[in-house]
Design a protein around this motif. Sequence first.
Motif, PDB file in Angstrom:
ATOM      1  N   PHE A  28       0.764  -1.142   0.067  1.00  0.00           N
ATOM      2  CA  PHE A  28       0.388   0.206   0.028  1.00  0.00           C
ATOM      3  C   PHE A  28       0.456   1.283  -0.037  1.00  0.00           C
ATOM      4  CE2 PHE A  28      -2.304   3.923   2.050  1.00  0.00           C
ATOM      5  CZ  PHE A  28      -3.415   4.141   1.459  1.00  0.00           C
ATOM      6  N   TYR A  29       2.055   1.383   0.982  1.00  0.00           N
ATOM      7  CA  TYR A  29       2.876   2.593   0.723  1.00  0.00           C
ATOM      8  C   TYR A  29       3.899   2.572   0.115  1.00  0.00           C
ATOM      9  CZ  TYR A  29       0.260   3.580   5.160  1.00  0.00           C
ATOM     10  OH  TYR A  29      -0.644   3.749   5.695  1.00  0.00           O
ATOM     11  N   GLU A  30       4.152   1.359  -1.228  1.00  0.00           N
ATOM     12  CA  GLU A  30       5.250   1.593  -1.795  1.00  0.00           C
ATOM     13  C   GLU A  30       4.720   1.873  -3.152  1.00  0.00           C
ATOM     14  OE1 GLU A  30       9.579   0.365  -3.486  1.00  0.00           O
ATOM     15  OE2 GLU A  30       8.026   0.884  -1.330  1.00  0.00           O
ATOM     16  N   HIS A  31       5.267   3.162  -3.939  1.00  0.00           N
ATOM     17  CA  HIS A  31       4.361   4.183  -4.549  1.00  0.00           C
ATOM     18  C   HIS A  31       4.756   3.344  -6.413  1.00  0.00           C
ATOM     19  CE1 HIS A  31       2.871   7.054  -2.254  1.00  0.00           C
ATOM     20  NE2 HIS A  31       4.123   7.255  -1.774  1.00  0.00           N
ATOM     21  N   ASP A  32       6.535   2.227  -5.310  1.00  0.00           N
ATOM     22  CA  ASP A  32       6.536   1.874  -6.879  1.00  0.00           C
ATOM     23  C   ASP A  32       6.308   0.545  -7.526  1.00  0.00           C
ATOM     24  OD1 ASP A  32       7.624   4.317  -8.071  1.00  0.00           O
ATOM     25  OD2 ASP A  32       9.415   3.602  -6.949  1.00  0.00           O
ATOM     26  N   PHE A  33       5.426  -0.174  -6.300  1.00  0.00           N
ATOM     27  CA  PHE A  33       4.767  -1.101  -6.608  1.00  0.00           C
ATOM     28  C   PHE A  33       4.102  -1.174  -7.817  1.00  0.00           C
ATOM     29  CE2 PHE A  33       2.312  -5.647  -5.935  1.00  0.00           C
ATOM     30  CZ  PHE A  33       3.175  -6.158  -5.602  1.00  0.00           C
ATOM     31  N   PRO A  34       4.022  -2.339  -8.596  1.00  0.00           N
ATOM     32  CA  PRO A  34       3.239  -3.121  -9.797  1.00  0.00           C
ATOM     33  C   PRO A  34       1.839  -3.614  -9.146  1.00  0.00           C
ATOM     34  CG  PRO A  34       4.291  -4.620  -9.784  1.00  0.00           C
ATOM     35  CD  PRO A  34       4.403  -3.728  -8.770  1.00  0.00           C
ATOM     36  N   LYS A  35       1.005  -1.705  -9.224  1.00  0.00           N
ATOM     37  CA  LYS A  35      -0.459  -2.405  -8.528  1.00  0.00           C
ATOM     38  C   LYS A  35      -1.410  -2.972  -9.140  1.00  0.00           C
ATOM     39  CE  LYS A  35       0.557   1.017  -4.558  1.00  0.00           C
ATOM     40  NZ  LYS A  35       0.729   2.313  -4.049  1.00  0.00           N
ATOM     41  N   HIS A  36      -1.597  -2.257 -10.901  1.00  0.00           N
ATOM     42  CA  HIS A  36      -2.378  -3.099 -11.675  1.00  0.00           C
ATOM     43  C   HIS A  36      -1.483  -4.108 -12.537  1.00  0.00           C
ATOM     44  CE1 HIS A  36      -4.472   0.881 -11.205  1.00  0.00           C
ATOM     45  NE2 HIS A  36      -3.097   1.831 -11.423  1.00  0.00           N
ATOM     46  N   SER A  37      -0.499  -5.048 -12.032  1.00  0.00           N
ATOM     47  CA  SER A  37      -0.357  -6.532 -12.800  1.00  0.00           C
ATOM     48  C   SER A  37      -1.394  -7.118 -11.454  1.00  0.00           C
ATOM     49  CB  SER A  37       1.299  -6.455 -12.016  1.00  0.00           C
ATOM     50  OG  SER A  37       2.186  -7.638 -13.131  1.00  0.00           O
ATOM     51  N   ASP A  41       5.814 -13.042 -12.841  1.00  0.00           N
ATOM     52  CA  ASP A  41       7.490 -12.505 -12.820  1.00  0.00           C
ATOM     53  C   ASP A  41       7.094 -10.948 -12.799  1.00  0.00           C
ATOM     54  OD1 ASP A  41       7.318 -14.846 -13.822  1.00  0.00           O
ATOM     55  OD2 ASP A  41       7.289 -14.539 -15.990  1.00  0.00           O
ATOM     56  N   ASP A  42       5.727 -10.055 -13.506  1.00  0.00           N
ATOM     57  CA  ASP A  42       6.598  -9.232 -12.651  1.00  0.00           C
ATOM     58  C   ASP A  42       6.599  -8.328 -11.678  1.00  0.00           C
ATOM     59  OD1 ASP A  42       6.588  -8.052 -15.600  1.00  0.00           O
ATOM     60  OD2 ASP A  42       4.595  -7.553 -15.187  1.00  0.00           O
ATOM     61  N   ILE A  43       6.130  -9.590 -10.279  1.00  0.00           N
ATOM     62  CA  ILE A  43       5.361  -9.421  -9.078  1.00  0.00           C
ATOM     63  C   ILE A  43       6.775  -9.231  -7.925  1.00  0.00           C
ATOM     64  CG2 ILE A  43       4.269  -9.022  -6.788  1.00  0.00           C
ATOM     65  CD1 ILE A  43       1.750  -9.230  -9.067  1.00  0.00           C
ATOM     66  N   SER A  44       6.856 -11.266  -9.001  1.00  0.00           N
ATOM     67  CA  SER A  44       7.855 -11.553  -7.929  1.00  0.00           C
ATOM     68  C   SER A  44       9.302 -10.733  -8.536  1.00  0.00           C
ATOM     69  CB  SER A  44       8.076 -13.191  -8.791  1.00  0.00           C
ATOM     70  OG  SER A  44       9.388 -13.947  -7.883  1.00  0.00           O
ATOM     71  N   ARG A  45       9.713 -10.637  -9.808  1.00  0.00           N
ATOM     72  CA  ARG A  45      10.827  -9.352 -10.155  1.00  0.00           C
ATOM     73  C   ARG A  45      11.488  -8.271  -8.870  1.00  0.00           C
ATOM     74  NH1 ARG A  45       9.600  -8.834 -15.136  1.00  0.00           N
ATOM     75  NH2 ARG A  45      10.049 -11.055 -16.117  1.00  0.00           N
ATOM     76  N   TYR A  46      10.161  -7.923  -8.710  1.00  0.00           N
ATOM     77  CA  TYR A  46       9.962  -6.465  -8.139  1.00  0.00           C
ATOM     78  C   TYR A  46      10.373  -6.963  -6.916  1.00  0.00           C
ATOM     79  CZ  TYR A  46       8.733  -1.990  -6.249  1.00  0.00           C
ATOM     80  OH  TYR A  46       8.644  -0.721  -5.747  1.00  0.00           O
ATOM     81  N   LEU A  47       9.324  -7.571  -6.028  1.00  0.00           N
ATOM     82  CA  LEU A  47       9.812  -8.298  -4.793  1.00  0.00           C
ATOM     83  C   LEU A  47      11.273  -8.532  -4.736  1.00  0.00           C
ATOM     84  CD1 LEU A  47       6.372  -9.844  -3.238  1.00  0.00           C
ATOM     85  CD2 LEU A  47       7.161  -7.895  -2.422  1.00  0.00           C
ATOM     86  N   GLU A  48      11.549  -9.141  -5.171  1.00  0.00           N
ATOM     87  CA  GLU A  48      13.520  -9.964  -5.172  1.00  0.00           C
ATOM     88  C   GLU A  48      14.085  -8.797  -5.566  1.00  0.00           C
ATOM     89  OE1 GLU A  48      14.397 -12.427  -8.138  1.00  0.00           O
ATOM     90  OE2 GLU A  48      12.562 -13.518  -7.562  1.00  0.00           O
ATOM     91  N   TRP A  49      14.081  -7.537  -5.896  1.00  0.00           N
ATOM     92  CA  TRP A  49      14.714  -6.264  -5.709  1.00  0.00           C
ATOM     93  C   TRP A  49      14.506  -5.508  -4.745  1.00  0.00           C
ATOM     94  CZ3 TRP A  49      19.249  -5.958  -8.150  1.00  0.00           C
ATOM     95  CH2 TRP A  49      19.384  -6.033  -9.274  1.00  0.00           C
ATOM     96  N   HIS A  50      12.912  -5.215  -3.589  1.00  0.00           N
ATOM     97  CA  HIS A  50      12.476  -4.566  -3.132  1.00  0.00           C
ATOM     98  C   HIS A  50      12.001  -4.928  -2.247  1.00  0.00           C
ATOM     99  CE1 HIS A  50      11.905  -2.560  -7.087  1.00  0.00           C
ATOM    100  NE2 HIS A  50      13.193  -1.349  -6.315  1.00  0.00           N
TER     101      HIS A  50
END
Length: 73
Positions: A28-37, A41-50
């Motif tokens: 909710f607070y992570e502004h760059d999280f892929p909220k519409h995805s 793979d998109d979400i997993s990659r984001y979580l791996e980096w952040h």
Amino acid sequence: MKSFYHFMMRYRGNKQLDNARKLADWMFYEHDFPKHSNDYDDISRYLEWHTPFPEAISTFDNLWDSYIEEEKP
């Protein structure tokens, strides 16, 4: 199909501070999280980096299974 973010908002603010709530609150607070995805793979990659906490990726994997089951046509 609703986004994974939308699915996760049901856990936000739960009384029990478990990993699902921690992940939902962080998303909710992570502004760059892929909220519409709704792409794993998109979400997993984001979580791996952040990743916000050590169990975040395993929590995501477990909740992803519930999300897919619920969103099945």
